[in-house]
Write a protein that holds these residues in place. Structure first.
Motif, PDB file in Angstrom:
ATOM      1  N   UNK A  25      22.894 -18.114  35.595  1.00  0.00           N
ATOM      2  CA  UNK A  25      22.887 -18.856  34.322  1.00  0.00           C
ATOM      3  C   UNK A  25      23.653 -18.065  33.276  1.00  0.00           C
ATOM      4  N   UNK A  26      24.699 -18.647  32.669  1.00  0.00           N
ATOM      5  CA  UNK A  26      25.470 -17.898  31.665  1.00  0.00           C
ATOM      6  C   UNK A  26      24.814 -17.889  30.291  1.00  0.00           C
ATOM      7  N   UNK A  27      23.727 -18.666  30.111  1.00  0.00           N
ATOM      8  CA  UNK A  27      23.179 -18.837  28.772  1.00  0.00           C
ATOM      9  C   UNK A  27      22.095 -17.819  28.420  1.00  0.00           C
ATOM     10  N   UNK A  28      21.696 -16.972  29.374  1.00  0.00           N
ATOM     11  CA  UNK A  28      20.659 -16.003  29.056  1.00  0.00           C
ATOM     12  C   UNK A  28      21.144 -14.571  29.241  1.00  0.00           C
ATOM     13  N   UNK A  29      22.479 -14.397  29.118  1.00  0.00           N
ATOM     14  CA  UNK A  29      23.019 -13.037  29.202  1.00  0.00           C
ATOM     15  C   UNK A  29      23.540 -12.595  27.841  1.00  0.00           C
ATOM     16  N   UNK A  30      24.761 -13.011  27.501  1.00  0.00           N
ATOM     17  CA  UNK A  30      25.362 -12.640  26.222  1.00  0.00           C
ATOM     18  C   UNK A  30      25.278 -13.820  25.248  1.00  0.00           C
ATOM     19  N   UNK A  31      24.423 -13.693  24.269  1.00  0.00           N
ATOM     20  CA  UNK A  31      24.235 -14.796  23.324  1.00  0.00           C
ATOM     21  C   UNK A  31      23.606 -14.277  22.045  1.00  0.00           C
ATOM     22  N   UNK A  32      23.631 -15.120  21.080  1.00  0.00           N
ATOM     23  CA  UNK A  32      22.841 -14.886  19.872  1.00  0.00           C
ATOM     24  C   UNK A  32      22.288 -16.232  19.413  1.00  0.00           C
ATOM     25  N   UNK A  33      21.087 -16.227  18.857  1.00  0.00           N
ATOM     26  CA  UNK A  33      20.472 -17.457  18.413  1.00  0.00           C
ATOM     27  C   UNK A  33      19.606 -17.167  17.196  1.00  0.00           C
ATOM     28  N   UNK A  34      19.184 -18.218  16.559  1.00  0.00           N
ATOM     29  CA  UNK A  34      18.321 -18.088  15.401  1.00  0.00           C
ATOM     30  C   UNK A  34      18.035 -19.447  14.801  1.00  0.00           C
ATOM     31  N   UNK A  35      17.295 -19.444  13.743  1.00  0.00           N
ATOM     32  CA  UNK A  35      16.998 -20.707  13.056  1.00  0.00           C
ATOM     33  C   UNK A  35      16.926 -20.451  11.565  1.00  0.00           C
ATOM     34  N   UNK A  36      17.190 -21.516  10.831  1.00  0.00           N
ATOM     35  CA  UNK A  36      17.090 -21.493   9.370  1.00  0.00           C
ATOM     36  C   UNK A  36      15.982 -22.449   8.963  1.00  0.00           C
ATOM     37  N   UNK A  37      15.170 -22.060   8.049  1.00  0.00           N
ATOM     38  CA  UNK A  37      14.092 -22.921   7.561  1.00  0.00           C
ATOM     39  C   UNK A  37      13.991 -22.795   6.052  1.00  0.00           C
ATOM     40  N   UNK A  38      13.810 -23.932   5.400  1.00  0.00           N
ATOM     41  CA  UNK A  38      13.645 -23.963   3.948  1.00  0.00           C
ATOM     42  C   UNK A  38      12.926 -25.248   3.574  1.00  0.00           C
ATOM     43  N   UNK A  39      12.064 -25.148   2.575  1.00  0.00           N
ATOM     44  CA  UNK A  39      11.386 -26.349   2.073  1.00  0.00           C
ATOM     45  C   UNK A  39      10.856 -26.062   0.681  1.00  0.00           C
ATOM     46  N   UNK A  40      10.859 -27.088  -0.171  1.00  0.00           N
ATOM     47  CA  UNK A  40      10.316 -26.901  -1.526  1.00  0.00           C
ATOM     48  C   UNK A  40       8.792 -26.807  -1.487  1.00  0.00           C
ATOM     49  N   UNK A  41       8.242 -26.269  -2.532  1.00  0.00           N
ATOM     50  CA  UNK A  41       6.794 -26.093  -2.572  1.00  0.00           C
ATOM     51  C   UNK A  41       6.059 -27.331  -3.098  1.00  0.00           C
ATOM     52  N   UNK A  42       6.712 -28.123  -3.945  1.00  0.00           N
ATOM     53  CA  UNK A  42       6.026 -29.276  -4.551  1.00  0.00           C
ATOM     54  C   UNK A  42       6.564 -30.618  -4.062  1.00  0.00           C
ATOM     55  N   UNK A  43       7.786 -30.679  -3.525  1.00  0.00           N
ATOM     56  CA  UNK A  43       8.363 -31.910  -3.002  1.00  0.00           C
ATOM     57  C   UNK A  43       8.524 -33.005  -4.070  1.00  0.00           C
ATOM     58  N   UNK A  44       8.618 -32.625  -5.333  1.00  0.00           N
ATOM     59  CA  UNK A  44       8.707 -33.651  -6.391  1.00  0.00           C
ATOM     60  C   UNK A  44       9.970 -34.501  -6.259  1.00  0.00           C
ATOM     61  N   UNK A  45      11.096 -33.854  -6.053  1.00  0.00           N
ATOM     62  CA  UNK A  45      12.355 -34.598  -5.945  1.00  0.00           C
ATOM     63  C   UNK A  45      12.352 -35.517  -4.733  1.00  0.00           C
ATOM     64  N   UNK A  46      11.901 -35.009  -3.596  1.00  0.00           N
ATOM     65  CA  UNK A  46      11.872 -35.823  -2.384  1.00  0.00           C
ATOM     66  C   UNK A  46      10.931 -37.007  -2.504  1.00  0.00           C
ATOM     67  N   UNK A  47       9.712 -36.773  -3.039  1.00  0.00           N
ATOM     68  CA  UNK A  47       8.761 -37.876  -3.189  1.00  0.00           C
ATOM     69  C   UNK A  47       9.245 -38.911  -4.179  1.00  0.00           C
ATOM     70  N   UNK A  48       9.852 -38.420  -5.285  1.00  0.00           N
ATOM     71  CA  UNK A  48      10.359 -39.355  -6.293  1.00  0.00           C
ATOM     72  C   UNK A  48      11.495 -40.215  -5.757  1.00  0.00           C
ATOM     73  N   UNK A  49      12.450 -39.594  -5.061  1.00  0.00           N
ATOM     74  CA  UNK A  49      13.582 -40.355  -4.509  1.00  0.00           C
ATOM     75  C   UNK A  49      13.127 -41.343  -3.449  1.00  0.00           C
ATOM     76  N   UNK A  50      12.143 -40.965  -2.641  1.00  0.00           N
ATOM     77  CA  UNK A  50      11.652 -41.869  -1.602  1.00  0.00           C
ATOM     78  C   UNK A  50      10.951 -43.084  -2.215  1.00  0.00           C
TER      79      UNK A  50
END
Length: 488
Positions: free
Chosen positions: A353-378
Motif C-alpha cells: 500500500x503506497x498510502x501508509x508509507x510517505x505521507x502527511x495528513x491533518x485536519x482543520x476545525x473552527x466554529x463560532x461560540x454563539x452561532x448568531x450569524x449562522x442562526x440569523x441567516x438561516x
C-alpha cells in the motif's frame, strides 16, 4: 439634387421591399376592382414573433441564462498554480521555495491536487526540507462538517441551472404579454376597418338614393324638401365615414408598432393590407365550465409567472440549505501522499500500500461560540421561502380568477353578439320594407333615413361587441399563459 434623387429612390425601394415581405406572409383575396392582401391573425403573429424587438429581447434571456450556467460551472474548473519565493544575499542563497501544480475541484466539496515542490537554502526550515531534486505531492481535501452537503460553488451551480429553466418561462411570459397587447391592437384595427366598410357601403346607398330623389324632383314627382332630407342624410353618413376613416388610420399606425423587418426596420401598414371581415368569423366558443376548470387546475404546470415563482422558491431552498451548512463546524481533512525521490512513490513492503508509507495528513476545525450569524441567516432564508410561498398562493388565486373573469365576459359577449346580430338583421328588414313602402307612396324619406341610421348604429355596435368577444377569447389564453403556445 442628385443626392436627393438617390435618397428618394432608395426610400421607394425600401418601402417596396417592406410590402413584398409582408405579402409573403399574408393570404390573398381579390375582387374585380382591386387586389388586396388580408393580414390574418396567424400571419400577424408570425411577423411579430420573428422580428419584434421585444420578441428578440425575450429570446436573449435563454442565452443569458446559458452563459450564467457556464460561469457557474467555472467553479469546478481545474486550475494550475505556481508559487516562487527566493532570497539571496551577498552571493549566498538563503531561501528558494517553489511549488507548482494543479487543483481539481470536485462535487461534495472535495479537492484533488498535485504539485511538485523544490525547497532549498541556508535558512530553510527543517520542517520543509526535502531532497535536492524536489518532491512530488498528491493530495486530497474533503469537508466532513460544514460544506459536506452544500457549499458555495454547488449552490451557485444549482441556482444557475434553475435560473436557466426559469428564464425559459420568463421568455414565454414576455411573448405571452407581447401577443396579448398585439392581439388587442389587431382586433381594434379590424373593427375600425369593418366599420369603415359599413359606412362606405351606406354612403354609396345614400348617394344613389339622393341622385334618385333629385331626378324625381326634376320631374316634379317629389317636393324639394325631400332632396334636402336625402342630402342631409348623405352628409351625416359622410361625417361618420370621415371619423371611421380617422380611427382606421390611427389604429393602422398603432398596429404598425408591432410589425418589423429584420435588422430592426419598422413597417408601416398601407391600404394594400387589410384585416379580415368579422362577418365570417365563428363566435361560438368551445370553452365550457369543465374546460375552464381543467385550465385553472393545471396552471401550476405551465403558467409562466407561476412556474417562475415556483422555481424562485427552489432557488431560495438551495440558499436555505447553504445557510444550514453554516450552522455546522468547519472540519476539513487533508491527506497528502509524498514521493521519496521526484515522482517515485514508495509502497509498504508488507502490504504493498503506497498510502501508509510517505505521507502527511491533518485536519482543520473552527466554529463560532454563539452561532448568531449562522442562526440569523438561516432563519432569514426560511422567512424568504415563506414570503415567496405566500406570494405564490396569491398568484394562483389571481390567475384563476382572471381566467374566470375573461370566461364570464366571453359567455356574456357571445349572447350579446347573438342579440345584436338578430337586431341588425331586423333593422335591415325594416329598412328594406320602408323603402318598398316609400315606393308605394306609404312612407317618407325621413323614415327611410331614420331606419338607415338605426341600422348603421347597430351594425357598428355589433362590430364593437364582436371585437370585445375576440379580445376576451384572447384574454382567456393570455390569463392562462397559453397565448404564445397557441399562437406560435
Amino acid at each position: 439634387m442628385h443626392n436627393q434623387s438617390i435618397t428618394k429612390i432608395s426610400v421607394k425601394i425600401k418601402c417596396a421591399f417592406c410590402l413584398l415581405f409582408l405579402f409573403s406572409f399574408f393570404n390573398t383575396k381579390s375582387s374585380a376592382q382591386d387586389l388586396k392582401k388580408v393580414l390574418t391573425l396567424d400571419d400577424f403573429f408570425n411577423v411579430v414573433l420573428q422580428n419584434h424587438p421585444l420578441a428578440k429581447q425575450a429570446n436573449l434571456l435563454t442565452q443569458v441564462a446559458k452563459q450564467n450556467l457556464v460561469v457557474a460551472r467555472g467553479g469546478f474548473d481545474p486550475y494550475f498554480f505556481s508559487n516562487l519565493y527566493q532570497r539571496q544575499y551577498d552571493g549566498q542563497e538563503y531561501l528558494f521555495l517553489n511549488k507548482s501544480g494543479f487543483k481539481v475541484p470536485l462535487w461534495y466539496g472535495i479537492d484533488i491536487s498535485g504539485s511538485y515542490n523544490i525547497n532549498r537554502g541556508e535558512l530553510l526550515n527543517p520542517e520543509h526540507s526535502m531532497p535536492a531534486e524536489g518532491r512530488a505531492v498528491l493530495g486530497i481535501s474533503a469537508p466532513i462538517g460544514q460544506g459536506l452537503f452544500m457549499d458555495e460553488r454547488r449552490s451557485v451551480l444549482k441556482q444557475a441551472q434553475i435560473f436557466r429553466e426559469a428564464s425559459e418561462f420568463e421568455r414565454i411570459g414576455m411573448l405571452n404579454d407581447l401577443l396579448f397587447r398585439s392581439t388587442k391592437d389587431y382586433w381594434d384595427w379590424t373593427m375600425h376597418y369593418n366599420n369603415y366598410i359599413i359606412l362606405n357601403t351606406a354612403l354609396t346607398a345614400a348617394q344613389e338614393r339622393f341622385e334618385g330623389f333629385r331626378n324625381s324632383f326634376k320631374f316634379g314627382e317629389i317636393p324639394a324638401i325631400d332632396t334636402v332630407e336625402a342630402f342631409t342624410q348623405l352628409q351625416n353618413i359622410q361625417f361618420n365615414l370621415n371619423e371611421a376613416l380617422l380611427n382606421y388610420r390611427n389604429t393602422s399606425l398603432t398596429l404598425s408598432n408591432h410589425l418589423w423587418l429584420e435588422n430592426e426596420v419598422p413597417i408601416e401598414l398601407t391600404d394594400a393590407i387589410i384585416p379580415p371581415s368579422l362577418d365570417a368569423m365563428n363566435f361560438n366558443p368551445k370553452l365550457t365550465l369543465d374546460s375552464i376548470a381543467q385550465i385553472t387546475n393545471s396552471i401550476a404546470q405551465y403558467h409562466p409567472d407561476i412556474k417562475q415563482m415556483q422555481l424562485k422558491i427552489n432557488q431560495l431552498d438551495i440558499e436555505r440549505r447553504l445557510k444550514l451548512e453554516y450552522l455546522k463546524p468547519k472540519i476539513n481533512v487533508n491527506y497528502n501522499l509524498l514521493s521519496r525521490e521526484q515522482f517515485a512513490f514508495n509502497t509498504d513492503p508488507q502490504t504493498g500500500n503506497p498510502f501508509n508509507t510517505n505521507y502527511k495528513w491533518g485536519f482543520d476545525i473552527a466554529f463560532p461560540l454563539l452561532w448568531n450569524q449562522g442562526r440569523g441567516n438561516y432563519k432569514l432564508a426560511k422567512l424568504k421561502i415563506q414570503d415567496a410561498e405566500y406570494k405564490l398562493d396569491l398568484k394562483n388565486v389571481e390567475v384563476a380568477n382572471k381566467i374566470k373573469t375573461y370566461f364570464n365576459e366571453l359567455i356574456i359577449l357571445k349572447d350579446q353578439v347573438t342579440l345584436y346580430q338578430d337586431a341588425t338583421n331586423n333593422y335591415a328588414r325594416l329598412l328594406s320594407a320602408e323603402i318598398i313602402k316609400f315606393e308605394a307612396g306609404e312612407s317618407s324619406i325621413f323614415l327611410i333615413n331614420a331606419r338607415q341610421m338605426k341600422l348603421i348604429e347597430f351594425q357598428s355596435k355589433l362590430l364593437e361587441v364582436k371585437t370585445k368577444y375576440l379580445k376576451a377569447l384572447a384574454g382567456v389564453a393570455w390569463a392562462s399563459g397559453t397565448l404564445y403556445r397557441n399562437g406560435k
